[in-house]
Design an enzyme around this catalytic site. Structure first.
Site, PDB file in Angstrom:
ATOM      1  N   ASP A   1       7.459  -2.308  -8.705  1.00  0.00           N
ATOM      2  CA  ASP A   1       6.625  -1.533  -7.782  1.00  0.00           C
ATOM      3  C   ASP A   1       5.854  -0.415  -8.469  1.00  0.00           C
ATOM      4  OD1 ASP A   1       5.610  -0.747  -5.207  1.00  0.00           O
ATOM      5  OD2 ASP A   1       6.913   0.999  -5.396  1.00  0.00           O
TER       6      ASP A   1
ATOM      7  N   ASP B   1       8.083   3.987   1.135  1.00  0.00           N
ATOM      8  CA  ASP B   1       7.287   4.210  -0.074  1.00  0.00           C
ATOM      9  C   ASP B   1       7.130   5.721  -0.335  1.00  0.00           C
ATOM     10  OD1 ASP B   1       5.893   3.846  -2.375  1.00  0.00           O
ATOM     11  OD2 ASP B   1       4.112   2.945  -1.459  1.00  0.00           O
TER      12      ASP B   1
ATOM     13  N   HIS C   1       5.094  -2.982   1.110  1.00  0.00           N
ATOM     14  CA  HIS C   1       3.951  -2.271   1.724  1.00  0.00           C
ATOM     15  C   HIS C   1       2.723  -3.139   1.993  1.00  0.00           C
ATOM     16  CE1 HIS C   1       2.870  -2.133  -2.487  1.00  0.00           C
ATOM     17  NE2 HIS C   1       3.482  -1.009  -2.759  1.00  0.00           N
TER      18      HIS C   1
ATOM     19  N   HIS D   1      12.635   1.331  -0.068  1.00  0.00           N
ATOM     20  CA  HIS D   1      11.475   1.656  -0.903  1.00  0.00           C
ATOM     21  C   HIS D   1      11.308   3.164  -1.039  1.00  0.00           C
ATOM     22  CE1 HIS D   1       7.080   0.305  -1.894  1.00  0.00           C
ATOM     23  NE2 HIS D   1       7.527   1.231  -2.709  1.00  0.00           N
TER      24      HIS D   1
END
Lengths: 189, 438, 334
Positions: free
Chosen positions: B151, B304, B231, B57
């Site tokens: 995402d 992330d 997440h 990610h």
């Protein structure tokens, strides 16, 4: 609470001398203004206010008038020229005797006359409140070192001092004791 | 190119030597020193050896927002963070929703050469959530895309989500869902709770995440496909994933370093460094996420990593962009919050930051496999970590183009010292090593 | 006091000092000459990112009565609406030598950023930010409450020196979107009052159960408990159900219809009659007559709504004085 005198200081006026000075000033005020009619006595906080009340009480006593009708307090905080040099000051109350100050003789009362800046502020404040017929100044102590063309009309005691000295006025109403002392800066803790 | 890693502790176990040659781990233990020959010696005393980290990610921002990050700078940051592979999310401009864009990103990654860059494909055209992107074309492209995600946006239409889950079965893909019910989060700025009520920022309720995860695990069960939850941030989400796994549903879940370490209290500063999506949650949520990671309910830690320019963060909270950088601090945060506290071992770290992410992304086989064990014959992707090093995060010293780390000034325990990508050191002594130098 | 961003910046004594200072300011406003020389040479910038003529002119009057120079900077509608603009605006004001910035912004926390991001040295005075805080509104409300309900007890028409202990204030309406409610809950309880929020459950924020106040969904019950003051909050018609804004098919409203809202939460003559004799009715304005308050209630002798406006100038003078008059590094005299 009684404030302890600072070590290294000397008393220049005691309770009797303060009382005598105020009585003398009261008579001078009455003499000069031909009585208490049209008179307003305005104390400048903090210690000018109890002095004004005492002065008004003597005048009222002599003339047989109501002391309350004579006396008021004039806070000058918002007119000071040194606000930016100090922590923010708390604004005090301004209370005029009934009828205001228009066309009256106003006697400003303060404890110590020094640079003259407080009195300058007081005159500005007064001008915003009305138009007295005359403004006079009474102080308990004149210690000199004027920075403005201002002179007291009534003085309890002229006290020659050096700039490094401090004149500490204590009054029963505020400090629990009547005294005027000269303190050396070095004597301060 | 040969390197002898001397005295390193694989997965925190007994110290040994590792010999890396021709991109492969060729010897372990006493054999390694014997066969080392002219190999460059790396003194690894006191260091833990992990398989090269794999991030599922990462936002590399290229193409489109090269002012925030490029594949080059993002993959430098990744290498410094101990990564040998990252998955680049699809919300670029243009969106990575065609074979052309994913191949471009793949090529940019190869040109940079610091880590393997695996492009993620968008689920829907333009991330708009209306129509499936050409998933098959992306899967068959040179980029071999296996992870699909919108995402940044949630695939909120249940029918579209169902179709995506079904469709990717043809090439063993996985849909990675950003779980956020859009109607419940219109205008949302931070976690909805005590702090949002006080600071007057519009709330992003936990239920908006949990409702989508609940729906999606049931959809995944129904169509018998793989679901990956990105997440995950709330205690309720952990519970739902735990329940789904108990029912045998093929779901995997990710936690980010920030949801393991920071809480919504930070919004009281109104500093947009702490603005992220999903938002920082409460201390109870952080604890539940840590527990879920420790007990295996949560499968992976994904960064992330979301770089943003200064102008997108140097403003009022509501105007600021969501996201924080993470590649260069992820290992330190996991080490500090999970290992130093005794909740996880280094073997667990290898599992959640290397083996499992590589398996979910289907990049764990073949000659360029990632996330493999530290064994003879495996690709020499190795990360060396000083588990005792205490260091202070300095945003200005980071390799990322952007400075939006929430950890500036924070002291962390555990630091990446060296990274080897197929035997080539990309980082030594905590410093990037250009190709051909070592 | 360096900035006034939130009522949380004020403890009980600091809040009483503001109210006492406001009382002295209010007295000067009854005089023929209303202007004081106190802030001569100081520059106050009114930086309004959101329209609010009432608040702006109140601050402008306050600053001018204290002889400060006032610059009005209306940023609404210009390109100054997002991104780094807040920073650039701050740098501009810094370069212009602003001593205080009065800021109204639609984003919660924008004044906090102006004060703390290192862009600006000036004192920052929050004139309403998003759904966060509006501290001078709460101060003028507290001033109004104290004058009416504590003045007689303490023998001073303004209640100088007193706090609000023992008083019960009901705040009714859209608490969710209200910075006025948030500010008043904080300040009134700091001053010792008991506060009850009254709203439909949809207009109470999640997390408000941790606020230092009671929450009720039933206005009539609260009125029957005998509050000393009732503060009605503005309810925006666009919060009700029905078709959504441009493009959106529908938006679930916070209440079914204006009529239902008025029936459940509006202050009308009937409800006014249930209040104790001494209770006052307040509204931060502008009012939606016929929605949250009926004309009967708004124009009744118990309504102090117009007085709130007048007190706003005195309170803002007090805050400007306390922020700007002294040496900001030296704080406030004990």
């Amino acid at each position: 609470m009684t404030a302890a005198p600072t070590p290294g200081s000397r008393e220049v006026l005691g309770p009797q001398e303060i009382s005598r000075a105020l009585i003398r000033i009261a008579h001078e005020v009455l003499e000069r203004n031909a009585g208490a009619e049209n008179l307003a006595v305005l104390g400048i906080p903090t210690r000018g206010l109890p002095l004004a009340r005492r002065l008004a009480a003597v005048i009222a006593d002599v003339e047989g008038v109501d002391a309350q009708a004579l006396v008021g307090e004039l806070d000058v905080t918002m007119y000071r020229d040194d606000l930016r040099r100090h922590p923010t000051r708390t604004i005090g109350a301004t209370t005029l005797p009934a009828g205001g100050v228009d066309d009256r003789v106003v006697v400003l009362v303060d404890d110590v006359l020094f640079s003259g800046r407080t009195i300058r502020a007081a005159m500005d404040a007064l001008a915003d409140l009305g138009r007295p017929s005359a403004v006079q100044l009474a102080v308990l102590v004149d210690r000199g070192h004027r920075e403005l063309p201002i002179r007291a009309d009534y003085v309890g005691k002229n006290l020659p001092t050096s700039r490094t000295e401090k004149v500490a006025v204590r009054l029963v109403e505020v400090d629990g004791v009547d005294s005027v002392r000269i303190e050396n800066e070095e004597g301060d803790r | 190119m040969r390197h002898l890693l001397r005295g390193v502790a694989p997965l925190g176990g007994a110290p040994t030597d590792l010999l890396l040659a021709d991109g492969v781990i060729v010897a372990l233990g006493a054999d390694a020193a014997r066969e080392a020959g002219d190999a460059t010696v790396v003194d690894g005393g006191g260091l833990v050896a992990l398989p090269g980290l794999v991030d599922l990610h990462t936002h590399l921002r290229e193409p489109g927002r090269e002012d925030a990050e490029t594949v080059e700078t993002g993959s430098r940051a990744a290498a410094l963070g101990g990564y040998t592979a990252v998955h680049a999310m699809a919300n670029t401009s243009p969106v990575a929703d065609t074979a052309g864009v994913v191949e471009q990103v793949l090529r940019l990654g190869q040109d940079a050469g610091w880590v393997d860059v695996f492009p993620v494909g968008a689920v829907s055209v333009g991330l708009r959530g209306e129509q499936l992107a050409e998933l098959g074309a992306m899967a068959q492209s040179a980029a071999r895309v296996r992870v699909f995600s919108d995402d940044g946006m949630c695939v909120h239409d249940p029918v579209l989500m169902r179709r995506a889950l079904e469709y990717v079965k043809a090439f063993d893909g996985v849909v990675a869902q950003h779980a956020q019910e859009p109607r419940l989060t219109a205008g949302a700025q931070m976690h909805e709770g005590v702090v949002s009520a006080e600071v007057g920022l519009a709330g992003w309720p936990a239920v908006a995440e949990e409702a989508i995860i609940a729906r999606d695990v049931l959809l995944a069960q129904h169509v018998e496909s793989r679901l990956h939850v990105l997440h995950l941030s709330t205690a309720g989400s952990v519970e739902i994933v735990r329940w789904a796994k108990a029912r045998g549903i093929a779901v995997t879940a990710e936690a980010t370093p920030h949801h393991l370490s920071l809480t919504d209290d930070l919004a009281r500063t109104y500093d947009p460094l702490y603005k992220v999506n999903p938002p920082l949650r409460t201390a109870e949520d952080v604890e539940a996420v840590r527990a879920g990671l420790a007990d295996g309910t949560i499968d992976v830690v994904g960064t992330d990593h979301a770089p943003h320019t200064r102008e997108d963060k140097d403003c009022e909270w509501a105007a600021a962009a969501f996201g924080m950088t993470g590649l260069e601090t992820a290992l330190g945060i996991v080490s500090t919050t999970m290992v130093a506290t005794g909740r996880m071992t280094w073997a667990d770290v290898a599992r959640v930051m290397s083996h499992t992410p590589a398996r979910i992304g289907r990049v764990d086989s073949g000659p360029r496999a990632q996330g493999r064990p530290l064994e003879i014959g495996e690709p020499a992707n190795v990360t060396l970590v000083d588990p005792a090093a205490r260091w202070t995060v300095d945003p200005a010293a980071q390799a990322s183009t952007s400075r939006n780390t929430p950890y500036g000034g924070m002291e962390l325990t555990g630091r990446v010292v060296a990274t080897f990508l197929r035997g080539r050191p990309t980082v030594l002594d905590g410093v990037l090593v250009a190709e051909g130098v070592a | 006091m360096r900035h006034l961003l939130s009522v949380a910046d004020l403890d009980r004594d600091a809040a009483v000092l503001v109210l006492d200072t406001a009382a002295e300011m209010a007295k000067t406003q009854g005089r023929e000459i209303k202007k004081l020389p106190t802030l001569r040479g100081r520059t106050v910038v009114n930086l309004f990112f959101e329209d609010s003529t009432r608040t702006r002119i109140s601050f402008e009057a306050a600053a001018k009565r204290l002889s400060a120079d006032v610059i009005n900077f209306s940023a609404k509608g210009s390109s100054v609406s997002k991104g780094e603009s807040l920073k650039d605006t701050a740098l501009t004001l810094q370069a212009m030598g602003a001593d205080a910035v009065v800021v109204r912004h639609q984003a919660s926390g924008a004044p906090h950023r102006l004060a703390n991001a290192g862009w600006l040295d000036a004192a920052v005075l929050n004139a309403g930010d998003g759904t966060h805080q509006h501290p001078t509104q709460a101060l003028l409300d507290a001033f109004t409450i104290r004058r009416h309900l504590r003045g007689p007890d303490v023998g001073d028409p303004d209640g100088v020196g007193a706090d609000l202990s023992g008083l019960h204030v009901a705040i009714v309406g859209d608490v969710l979107h209200s910075r006025v409610a948030r500010s008043n809950v904080g300040l009134l309880t700091t001053l010792g009052a008991r506060v009850t929020l009254v709203a439909p459950p949809t207009l109470v924020p999640i997390g408000a159960d941790r606020w230092p106040c009671e929450i009720s969904y039933h206005l009539d019950e609260v009125l029957d408990s005998g509050p000393d003051a009732v503060m009605m909050l503005r309810v925006q018609r666009e919060r009700m159900g029905g078709p959504g804004l441009a493009g959106a098919a529908t938006s679930a409203g916070f209440f079914p219809s204006p009529l239902e809202y008025t029936r459940q939460y509006g202050l009308d003559a009937r409800r006014l009659a249930r209040l104790p004799e001494h209770a006052i009715v307040m509204h931060p304005g502008p009012m939606n007559r016929g929605l949250e308050i009926s004309a009967d209630a708004a124009d009744s002798p118990r309504a102090v709504i117009v007085e709130q406006v007048a007190n706003g100038v005195a309170v803002r003078m007090a805050v400007l004085y306390l922020l700007l008059a002294g040496d900001r590094e030296k704080g406030t005299e004990a």
